[in-house]
Design a protein around this motif. Structure first.
Motif, PDB file in Angstrom:
ATOM      1  N   TYR A  61       0.836  -1.198   0.000  1.00 23.96           N
ATOM      2  CA  TYR A  61       0.000   0.000   0.000  1.00 23.96           C
ATOM      3  C   TYR A  61       0.878   1.257   0.000  1.00 23.96           C
ATOM      4  O   TYR A  61       0.640   2.189  -0.769  1.00 23.96           O
TER       5      TYR A  61
ATOM      6  N   THR B 286      -4.316   5.323  -5.919  1.00 22.40           N
ATOM      7  CA  THR B 286      -4.366   4.482  -4.724  1.00 22.40           C
ATOM      8  C   THR B 286      -5.444   4.964  -3.767  1.00 22.40           C
ATOM      9  O   THR B 286      -6.221   4.161  -3.231  1.00 22.40           O
TER      10      THR B 286
ATOM     11  N   THR C  22      -8.844   2.909  -2.795  1.00 25.89           N
ATOM     12  CA  THR C  22      -9.144   2.669  -1.380  1.00 25.89           C
ATOM     13  C   THR C  22     -10.507   3.260  -1.019  1.00 25.89           C
ATOM     14  O   THR C  22     -11.310   2.613  -0.342  1.00 25.89           O
TER      15      THR C  22
END
Length: 195
Positions: free
Chosen positions: A25, A36, A40
């Motif tokens: 991550y 990202t 998420t």
């Protein structure tokens, strides 16, 4: 058994999975910060809606009722295209516009978030969700008229302490994630205002 071999086996076990996931991550966050955070946000938003449906289903005691797959899909779309990217750029803007060394920076950041970003973001939420549900602009306006003020009041109650911590103490690269984790339950609340 040699200490190095047992350490390797321990690292290869289940305990290593969270560390590897976190490392991955962090790597993705560095390489593709907006994507990202968008991904998420999409996943956690969908999970929040799924949670809301599950809670609602249990409250009604109707375990045979199927979950509405379109709900988590709508929330995933909203999280991916709106929550993640808008939050990312808002926190960058806030960090630039109100640096930590400015007098009363914590209070100024909180006021900017609570008085400008929160109401605008909530309005966007209601209009986008109305559109994704297949409603017309009039349906979005009706939803705003009926649910905006109670939702904004609840937003201020729930998010004010969360955002004070977030904008003042959480490192900037983790602010969207921190807000997403709290939003998991917030989206469950917003979904409960729906149908």
């Amino acid at each position: 058994m040699a200490p190095a071999a047992s350490r390797l086996r321990a690292e290869a076990g289940l305990g290593a999975l969270p560390r590897r996931a976190l490392a991955q991550y962090l790597r993705l966050l560095q390489l593709y910060p907006v994507l990202t955070k968008a991904a998420t946000s999409g996943v956690l938003s969908a999970l929040g809606n799924f949670l809301a449906q599950t809670i609602k289903k249990r409250k009604k005691g109707n375990c045979s009722q199927k979950l509405d797959v379109s709900g988590p899909l709508r929330y995933a779309i909203y999280g991916f295209f709106f929550t993640g990217p808008l939050s990312h750029f808002f926190y960058l803007f806030m960090e630039h516009w109100i640096p930590p060394d400015v007098p009363w920076a914590g209070v100024k950041r909180l006021l900017l978030d609570r008085l400008l970003f929160a109401p605008a973001f909530l309005l966007l939420f209601f209009f986008v969700m109305s559109f994704l549900e297949g409603g017309h602009a009039a349906a979005g306006v009706a939803k705003v008229r009926s649910a905006f003020w109670p939702a904004l009041q609840m937003n201020w109650r729930v998010w004010t302490p969360v955002q004070f911590i977030n904008v003042n103490y959480v490192p900037i690269q983790f602010r969207v994630l921190f807000a997403n984790l709290v939003a998991l339950f917030w989206y469950a609340y917003l979904a409960s205002l729906g149908k």
